[in-house]
Design an enzyme around this catalytic site. Structure first.
Site, PDB file in Angstrom:
ATOM      1  N   ASN A  49      29.329  25.248 -11.215  1.00 14.20           N
ATOM      2  CA  ASN A  49      29.737  26.377 -12.040  1.00 14.20           C
ATOM      3  C   ASN A  49      30.825  27.177 -11.326  1.00 14.20           C
ATOM      4  O   ASN A  49      31.893  26.633 -11.079  1.00 14.20           O
ATOM      5  CB  ASN A  49      28.553  27.210 -12.549  1.00 14.20           C
ATOM      6  CG  ASN A  49      27.570  27.702 -11.524  1.00 14.20           C
ATOM      7  OD1 ASN A  49      26.699  26.964 -11.090  1.00 14.20           O
ATOM      8  ND2 ASN A  49      27.670  28.967 -11.148  1.00 14.20           N
ATOM      9  N   ASP A  50      30.632  28.426 -10.994  1.00 14.37           N
ATOM     10  CA  ASP A  50      31.718  29.326 -10.604  1.00 14.37           C
ATOM     11  C   ASP A  50      32.629  28.774  -9.503  1.00 14.37           C
ATOM     12  O   ASP A  50      32.145  28.259  -8.489  1.00 14.37           O
ATOM     13  CB  ASP A  50      31.153  30.645 -10.074  1.00 14.37           C
ATOM     14  CG  ASP A  50      30.187  31.311 -11.016  1.00 14.37           C
ATOM     15  OD1 ASP A  50      29.934  30.771 -12.102  1.00 14.37           O
ATOM     16  OD2 ASP A  50      29.678  32.390 -10.654  1.00 14.37           O
ATOM     17  N   TRP A  74      21.475  23.071 -13.267  1.00  9.98           N
ATOM     18  CA  TRP A  74      21.528  24.114 -12.234  1.00  9.98           C
ATOM     19  C   TRP A  74      20.316  24.017 -11.326  1.00  9.98           C
ATOM     20  O   TRP A  74      19.191  23.776 -11.759  1.00  9.98           O
ATOM     21  CB  TRP A  74      21.584  25.483 -12.909  1.00  9.98           C
ATOM     22  CG  TRP A  74      21.789  26.632 -11.965  1.00  9.98           C
ATOM     23  CD1 TRP A  74      22.974  27.174 -11.580  1.00  9.98           C
ATOM     24  CD2 TRP A  74      20.778  27.385 -11.295  1.00  9.98           C
ATOM     25  NE1 TRP A  74      22.766  28.219 -10.714  1.00  9.98           N
ATOM     26  CE2 TRP A  74      21.427  28.372 -10.514  1.00  9.98           C
ATOM     27  CE3 TRP A  74      19.376  27.320 -11.256  1.00  9.98           C
ATOM     28  CZ2 TRP A  74      20.732  29.284  -9.724  1.00  9.98           C
ATOM     29  CZ3 TRP A  74      18.680  28.220 -10.462  1.00  9.98           C
ATOM     30  CH2 TRP A  74      19.364  29.191  -9.702  1.00  9.98           C
ATOM     31  N   GLU A 228      29.550  40.489 -13.559  1.00  7.16           N
ATOM     32  CA  GLU A 228      29.554  39.392 -12.609  1.00  7.16           C
ATOM     33  C   GLU A 228      30.986  39.086 -12.178  1.00  7.16           C
ATOM     34  O   GLU A 228      31.951  39.337 -12.893  1.00  7.16           O
ATOM     35  CB  GLU A 228      28.924  38.144 -13.227  1.00  7.16           C
ATOM     36  CG  GLU A 228      27.435  38.306 -13.528  1.00  7.16           C
ATOM     37  CD  GLU A 228      26.772  36.985 -13.859  1.00  7.16           C
ATOM     38  OE1 GLU A 228      25.777  36.644 -13.178  1.00  7.16           O
ATOM     39  OE2 GLU A 228      27.228  36.296 -14.801  1.00  7.16           O
TER      40      GLU A 228
END
Length: 497
Positions: A49-50, A74, A228
């Protein structure tokens, strides 16, 4: 002390070695699996992800990312790592961070080395990240790891360097972004209180000892109740704040704020707020300032809680193409695909003065990885709406549509018939240029579409999962004709072969 430090390093290295063995075991079976992209960044296997730690170190771009190599879902977060000399061709490197300590590792899943950033301090590459452990008090703390070669990272023996959240924040206290200004290091961390997302500001002289300054910026009540991945940076004569907001447990479209930063007061003043990307599949963007003075942004090209068809093939998640950010007129941030992407172009086809009424097939077998630049002339257009159909099947039942409505000044990316992935359409406003034209630039890959309107004034990023055989490319109009003054298409070759 040396025995204590050695024990930390040994434990961390064992966790990294285990992850690297898993990657080596599976990577050859996944690299050619269905839905793999041709020129977007992906991990060798597993979930990502990020983007994290974007920085240029010793002349090479460094991309770190949230990573779980053991499954396509995840899990306990690691930091994957890759490097590049041109932002386009990436070399996978060993895992940089793995959960191994009490502040980032727990008994059951719900822990890890969460998102953060990277900076260069002298000869060292320093990663600043959030250590997360569910059901621990505090749940999230800020930590650092250092490297002298850009490959092997050692966690600081006095981690966490920020061991609790301030009273302005909450247990949700994560995603540190660090930069240098006038000889001091500054950090913003995402948090919230009282239903308002916040960017909390810290300052340090050595990256290890941090003083809390205060709330640099917070939601006005409509901008999300948790912020975030905040990213605060100068751009021309202003500062820009990027935020990925949450509303309850729902992640929403990131936005950018143009404003002014007062470092003496530690306060960022909001002036103009705009959506950063109108697509479904764009989140947690992060930027770096490169050696050429460009502000480059990369985002996660996926979204939480969505259908991801690639998971059944052992992987999930990708990054957007890198985009250069440019502030125009002090009121809008344009996103321009980095110029290095032009080196992928081949098989150029050029079209001038196309008039389309109803429908016209432009290419019967367009490559999955392509770029299109098209200029619509509204002076000669009478249609109520017009646009393009990409990745069309022969019977027309499968297609991805880009629709422009000149009267409403809206562009729509419709993926309701785009294959087996998520459905829905994304809508963005646009302006008509002074000469009566609209330019649309499209980057299409195996399972993605990124649309840039008028040099990146507006952007839409979506994942699509059509059948391999759906290759028709069409222009269409409704209730009249559309005039295309010029159009150029290219095939983009794969960076992974």
């Amino acid at each position: 002390m040396s025995d204590f430090v050695n024990a930390i390093n040994l434990k961390h290295q064992e966790a990294i070695n285990k992850a690297n063995r898993e990657i080596d075991r599976k990577k050859d079976t996944i690299k050619n699996s269905r839905y793999r992209l041709k020129y977007h960044f992906m991990a060798p296997i597993g979930w990502i992800n990020d983007p994290n730690g974007l920085v240029q170190y010793k002349g090479e771009y460094q991309l770190f990312y949230q990573y779980y190599p053991y499954d396509s879902k995840w899990g306990p977060m690691h930091w994957g790592h890759a490097k590049s000399t041109d932002l386009v061709h990436w070399e996978h490197l060993p895992v940089a961070l793995a959960p191994s300590e009490s502040y980032d590792c727990g008994e059951v899943p719900g822990y890890g080395c969460f998102s953060g950033s990277g900076v260069v301090d002298g000869e060292e590459l320093v990663l600043i990240y959030t250590g997360h452990v569910d059901n621990k008090e505090p749940m999230q703390v800020q930590c650092i790891a250092t490297s002298k070669d850009g490959l092997q990272f050692e966690k600081h023996f006095q981690n966490p360097v920020i061991d609790d959240y301030p009273e302005d924040g909450s247990p949700d206290f994560r995603d540190p972004k660090v930069w240098k200004h006038d000889g001091k290091w500054y950090m913003v961390v995402g948090s919230h209180t009282d239903g308002k997302g916040k960017a909390l500001l810290y300052v340090s002289t050595n990256l290890k000892d941090w003083d809390y300054v205060g709330v640099a910026a917070e939601s006005n009540g409509t901008q999300g109740d948790m912020w975030e991945c905040p990213d605060l940076f100068p751009l021309q004569n202003h500062h820009i704040l990027l935020v990925s907001p949450m509303y309850g447990k729902q992640n929403e479209k990131p936005f950018y704020v143009i404003g002014e930063m007062d470092y003496e007061k530690g306060v960022f003043t909001q002036q103009t707020v705009r959506t950063l990307d109108y697509g479904f599949d764009f989140y947690a963007p992060q930027t770096l300032l490169d050696d050429n003075g460009r502000r480059i942004m990369i985002g996660w090209m996926e979204k939480w809680l969505t259908k991801m068809p690639s998971q059944q093939h052992g992987w999930a998640g990708a990054m957007t193409i890198p985009r250069e950010l440019l502030l125009e007129g002090g009121t809008i941030v344009k996103q321009k695909p980095v110029i290095e992407l032009e080196n992928l172009r081949t098989n150029e086809k050029h079209y001038d003065s196309l008039i389309v009424e109803n429908e016209r097939i432009v290419n019967e077998s367009m490559e999955e990885s392509s770029e299109v630049i098209i200029d619509f002339d509204l002076n000669e257009t009478t249609a109520s709406s017009f646009g393009l159909q990409l990745r069309c099947s022969e019977d027309g039942n499968e297609r991805t549509e880009i629709i422009l409505d000149a009267a409403k000044k809206e562009i729509i990316l419709d993926r309701n018939y785009a294959g087996v992935g998520e459905k829905g359409y994304s809508k963005a406003p646009f302006t008509i240029n002074d000469d009566g034209t609209i330019q649309v630039r499209i980057f299409m890959d195996t399972t993605s579409v990124e649309v840039f309107v008028n040099d990146g004034e507006q952007v839409i990023t979506n994942r699509i999962f059509p059948d391999d055989s759906s290759r028709l490319f069409k222009l269409f109009s409704k209730d009249g004709k559309v005039c295309v003054s010029r159009m150029t298409t290219w095939t983009l070759y794969s960076v992974w072969e």
